[in-house]
Design an enzyme around this catalytic site. Structure first.
Site, PDB file in Angstrom:
ATOM      1  N   TYR A 181      -8.171  -9.916   3.817  1.00 11.80           N
ATOM      2  CA  TYR A 181      -9.321  -9.167   4.359  1.00 11.80           C
ATOM      3  C   TYR A 181     -10.313  -8.731   3.285  1.00 11.80           C
ATOM      4  O   TYR A 181     -11.436  -8.367   3.586  1.00 11.80           O
ATOM      5  CB  TYR A 181      -8.859  -7.948   5.187  1.00 11.80           C
ATOM      6  CG  TYR A 181      -8.107  -6.881   4.427  1.00 11.80           C
ATOM      7  CD1 TYR A 181      -8.749  -6.031   3.521  1.00 11.80           C
ATOM      8  CD2 TYR A 181      -6.737  -6.718   4.612  1.00 11.80           C
ATOM      9  CE1 TYR A 181      -8.048  -5.063   2.818  1.00 11.80           C
ATOM     10  CE2 TYR A 181      -6.031  -5.745   3.916  1.00 11.80           C
ATOM     11  CZ  TYR A 181      -6.693  -4.926   3.025  1.00 11.80           C
ATOM     12  OH  TYR A 181      -6.003  -3.987   2.326  1.00 11.80           O
ATOM     13  N   GLU A 182      -9.890  -8.762   2.031  1.00 11.20           N
ATOM     14  CA  GLU A 182     -10.815  -8.381   0.954  1.00 11.20           C
ATOM     15  C   GLU A 182     -11.782  -9.520   0.635  1.00 11.20           C
ATOM     16  O   GLU A 182     -12.698  -9.341  -0.166  1.00 11.20           O
ATOM     17  CB  GLU A 182     -10.028  -8.027  -0.313  1.00 11.20           C
ATOM     18  CG  GLU A 182      -9.230  -6.751  -0.177  1.00 11.20           C
ATOM     19  CD  GLU A 182      -8.366  -6.482  -1.398  1.00 11.20           C
ATOM     20  OE1 GLU A 182      -8.798  -5.692  -2.253  1.00 11.20           O
ATOM     21  OE2 GLU A 182      -7.274  -7.060  -1.498  1.00 11.20           O
ATOM     22  N   ASN A 236       2.674   4.208  10.353  1.00  9.81           N
ATOM     23  CA  ASN A 236       2.045   4.794  11.549  1.00  9.81           C
ATOM     24  C   ASN A 236       2.542   4.013  12.752  1.00  9.81           C
ATOM     25  O   ASN A 236       2.965   2.869  12.608  1.00  9.81           O
ATOM     26  CB  ASN A 236       0.509   4.668  11.451  1.00  9.81           C
ATOM     27  CG  ASN A 236       0.086   3.213  11.278  1.00  9.81           C
ATOM     28  OD1 ASN A 236       0.143   2.648  10.169  1.00  9.81           O
ATOM     29  ND2 ASN A 236      -0.297   2.575  12.371  1.00  9.81           N
ATOM     30  N   HIS A 262      -6.473   5.113   7.358  1.00  5.72           N
ATOM     31  CA  HIS A 262      -5.904   4.574   6.124  1.00  5.72           C
ATOM     32  C   HIS A 262      -5.227   5.668   5.281  1.00  5.72           C
ATOM     33  O   HIS A 262      -4.211   5.419   4.637  1.00  5.72           O
ATOM     34  CB  HIS A 262      -7.011   3.882   5.324  1.00  5.72           C
ATOM     35  CG  HIS A 262      -6.524   3.244   4.054  1.00  5.72           C
ATOM     36  ND1 HIS A 262      -5.603   2.212   4.062  1.00  5.72           N
ATOM     37  CD2 HIS A 262      -6.812   3.490   2.756  1.00  5.72           C
ATOM     38  CE1 HIS A 262      -5.339   1.864   2.807  1.00  5.72           C
ATOM     39  NE2 HIS A 262      -6.062   2.619   2.001  1.00  5.72           N
ATOM     40  N   HIS A 277      -8.866  -2.941  -5.077  1.00  9.92           N
ATOM     41  CA  HIS A 277      -8.226  -2.138  -6.117  1.00  9.92           C
ATOM     42  C   HIS A 277      -7.631  -3.090  -7.128  1.00  9.92           C
ATOM     43  O   HIS A 277      -6.908  -4.013  -6.776  1.00  9.92           O
ATOM     44  CB  HIS A 277      -7.155  -1.226  -5.538  1.00  9.92           C
ATOM     45  CG  HIS A 277      -6.731  -1.603  -4.154  1.00  9.92           C
ATOM     46  ND1 HIS A 277      -6.904  -0.784  -3.077  1.00  9.92           N
ATOM     47  CD2 HIS A 277      -6.177  -2.740  -3.672  1.00  9.92           C
ATOM     48  CE1 HIS A 277      -6.481  -1.404  -1.998  1.00  9.92           C
ATOM     49  NE2 HIS A 277      -6.023  -2.583  -2.321  1.00  9.92           N
ATOM     50  N   ALA A 327       3.024  -1.918   4.055  1.00  9.90           N
ATOM     51  CA  ALA A 327       2.846  -0.840   5.026  1.00  9.90           C
ATOM     52  C   ALA A 327       2.552  -1.537   6.351  1.00  9.90           C
ATOM     53  O   ALA A 327       1.819  -2.520   6.374  1.00  9.90           O
ATOM     54  CB  ALA A 327       1.667   0.023   4.614  1.00  9.90           C
ATOM     55  N   SER A 387       0.829  -1.214   0.000  1.00 12.59           N
ATOM     56  CA  SER A 387       0.000   0.000   0.000  1.00 12.59           C
ATOM     57  C   SER A 387       0.858   1.258   0.000  1.00 12.59           C
ATOM     58  O   SER A 387       1.739   1.425   0.842  1.00 12.59           O
ATOM     59  CB  SER A 387      -0.889   0.050   1.246  1.00 12.59           C
ATOM     60  OG  SER A 387      -1.568  -1.151   1.403  1.00 12.59           O
ATOM     61  N   MET A 435      -1.248  -6.665   7.608  1.00 14.06           N
ATOM     62  CA  MET A 435      -2.319  -7.558   7.158  1.00 14.06           C
ATOM     63  C   MET A 435      -1.950  -8.308   5.874  1.00 14.06           C
ATOM     64  O   MET A 435      -2.830  -8.689   5.102  1.00 14.06           O
ATOM     65  CB  MET A 435      -3.593  -6.740   6.911  1.00 14.06           C
ATOM     66  CG  MET A 435      -4.005  -5.863   8.082  1.00 14.06           C
ATOM     67  SD  MET A 435      -5.397  -4.809   7.652  1.00 14.06           S
ATOM     68  CE  MET A 435      -5.436  -3.718   9.088  1.00 14.06           C
ATOM     69  N   SER A 436      -0.654  -8.504   5.637  1.00 11.22           N
ATOM     70  CA  SER A 436      -0.263  -9.153   4.369  1.00 11.22           C
ATOM     71  C   SER A 436       1.055  -9.899   4.551  1.00 11.22           C
ATOM     72  O   SER A 436       1.425 -10.247   5.669  1.00 11.22           O
ATOM     73  CB  SER A 436      -0.109  -8.079   3.286  1.00 11.22           C
ATOM     74  OG  SER A 436       0.999  -7.249   3.565  1.00 11.22           O
ATOM     75  N   HIS A 446      -5.500  -9.145  -0.845  1.00  6.34           N
ATOM     76  CA  HIS A 446      -5.456  -9.283   0.615  1.00  6.34           C
ATOM     77  C   HIS A 446      -6.519 -10.265   1.100  1.00  6.34           C
ATOM     78  O   HIS A 446      -7.627 -10.312   0.563  1.00  6.34           O
ATOM     79  CB  HIS A 446      -5.712  -7.930   1.300  1.00  6.34           C
ATOM     80  CG  HIS A 446      -4.659  -6.906   1.054  1.00  6.34           C
ATOM     81  ND1 HIS A 446      -4.759  -5.984   0.037  1.00  6.34           N
ATOM     82  CD2 HIS A 446      -3.485  -6.657   1.694  1.00  6.34           C
ATOM     83  CE1 HIS A 446      -3.685  -5.206   0.055  1.00  6.34           C
ATOM     84  NE2 HIS A 446      -2.899  -5.591   1.047  1.00  6.34           N
TER      85      HIS A 446
HETATM   86  N1  HPA Z   1      -2.003  -2.260  11.768  1.00  9.69           N
HETATM   87  C1  HPA Z   1      -2.192  -3.199  10.831  1.00  9.69           C
HETATM   88  N2  HPA Z   1      -1.885  -3.021   9.557  1.00  9.69           N
HETATM   89  C2  HPA Z   1      -1.329  -1.855   9.198  1.00  9.69           C
HETATM   90  C3  HPA Z   1      -1.092  -0.836  10.121  1.00  9.69           C
HETATM   91  C4  HPA Z   1      -1.450  -1.050  11.489  1.00  9.69           C
HETATM   92  O1  HPA Z   1      -1.264  -0.196  12.371  1.00  9.69           O
HETATM   93  N3  HPA Z   1      -0.536   0.209   9.432  1.00  9.69           N
HETATM   94  C5  HPA Z   1      -0.440  -0.197   8.135  1.00  9.69           C
HETATM   95  N4  HPA Z   1      -0.921  -1.442   7.989  1.00  9.69           N
END
Ligand code: HPA
Length: 282
Positions: free
Chosen positions: A94-95, A244, A256, A70, A122, A39, A220-221, A92
């Site tokens: 989660y999708e 983050n 996001h 996407h 990310a 991402s 998440m990947s 993903h």
């Molecule tokens: N948690 C899970 N997945 C993420 C995060 C997070 O804080 N930041 C980017 N992908």
């Protein structure tokens, strides 16, 4: 060889071979390394030399985008003399994709001849020594997705039923990445990446739990792709962009947009690191 019209390969292996033949026919050359761009990190594929892009929707066997999903594309091109197949966007869990769908491109790129796989993502930072925007070298992972991409029947042509996972993230590749980062004046810290299914971000209590489990970053990947790649014998390099700090680390919510913005902010540094490291992966 061009895939035959009207051919419906039965097994996962045959479907992946079929997809690999399709890509080979379109790209017209051998691929040495595969790259998955996470991402906010997809821009790197745009700067490949002599690039040929294939939308996922055209590749037989690749999943069809979900409603929110996407669409992505595979870009085959060169960086520093090495031919790479870069996934601009991934599928993903989660999708709503199955892990078989999530990892199908990795199986395909493995059968296409890729020996190395660079996985990027990310991630949220748990380790207090990390800063927002830092690039982290994944040294190991925690699979907390509650499932595994190798569940079900095993086709020995992909690899063993019970593949070893003692060194998922190749040590020589880690050293190469650290050396290249150092030459850029960048300190590349190592970290343990915990993969959860998402799509909700974690609670502060979950982040405290993940800390106790030894995680430095959360996302998440990546983990399903790394497991499948290792079963097939590919050597893996994992890089996270800390977009983050994880929930509860700082007194502010996670969104996001911030994740995507941070990815874009580090775009040039990230691209420079990839440009330097990819040709070093043997
Ligand atoms: N948690 C899970 N997945 C993420 C995060 C997070 O804080 N930041 C980017 N992908």
């Amino acid at each position: 060889m061009t895939p035959q019209e009207g051919q419906h390969p039965e097994t996962l292996y045959e479907r992946a071979e079929h997809a690999a033949r399709f890509i080979h026919a379109r790209a017209g050359e051998e691929v040495r390394a595969a790259l998955v761009l996470g991402s906010g990190l997809g821009a790197f594929a745009d700067e490949l030399e002599d690039a040929r892009a294939i939308p996922y929707s055209e590749i037989p066997g690749f999943a069809r985008p979900t409603v929110e999903g996407h669409a992505g594309r595979l870009v085959v091109g060169r960086v520093g003399g090495a031919t790479v197949a870069a996934m601009q966007g991934r599928f993903h869990f989660y999708e709503g994709y199955t892990l078989e769908e999530v990892t199908f491109p990795i199986r395909t790129l493995g059968l296409l001849g890729a020996k190395s796989l660079v996985l990027t993502n990310a991630a949220g930072g748990l380790n207090n020594s990390y800063e927002q925007g830092a690039l982290i070298l994944i040294s190991d992972h925690l699979n907390l997705m509650g499932t595994n991409p190798l569940l079900g029947r095993n086709d020995a042509r992909f690899g063993p039923r019970f593949p070893d996972m003692t060194e998922v993230y190749d040590r020589e590749y880690q050293e190469a990445a650290i050396a290249e980062a150092r030459a850029m004046g960048l300190e590349l810290k190592r970290g343990i990446y915990a993969a959860l299914s998402g799509p909700s971000y974690e609670t502060p209590a979950e982040i405290r739990m993940l800390r106790l489990l030894g995680a430095d970053a959360v996302g998440m990947s990546t983990v399903p792709e790394a497991i499948v790649a290792r079963q097939m014998g590919l050597r893996v390099l994992g890089l996270s962009c800390i977009t983050n700090m994880a929930a509860g680390v700082l007194d502010k919510p996670i969104n996001h947009e911030e994740v995507i913005e941070t990815g874009e902010r580090v775009r040039e540094t990230f691209a420079e690191l990839l440009r330097r490291v990819i040709p070093k992966l043997q």
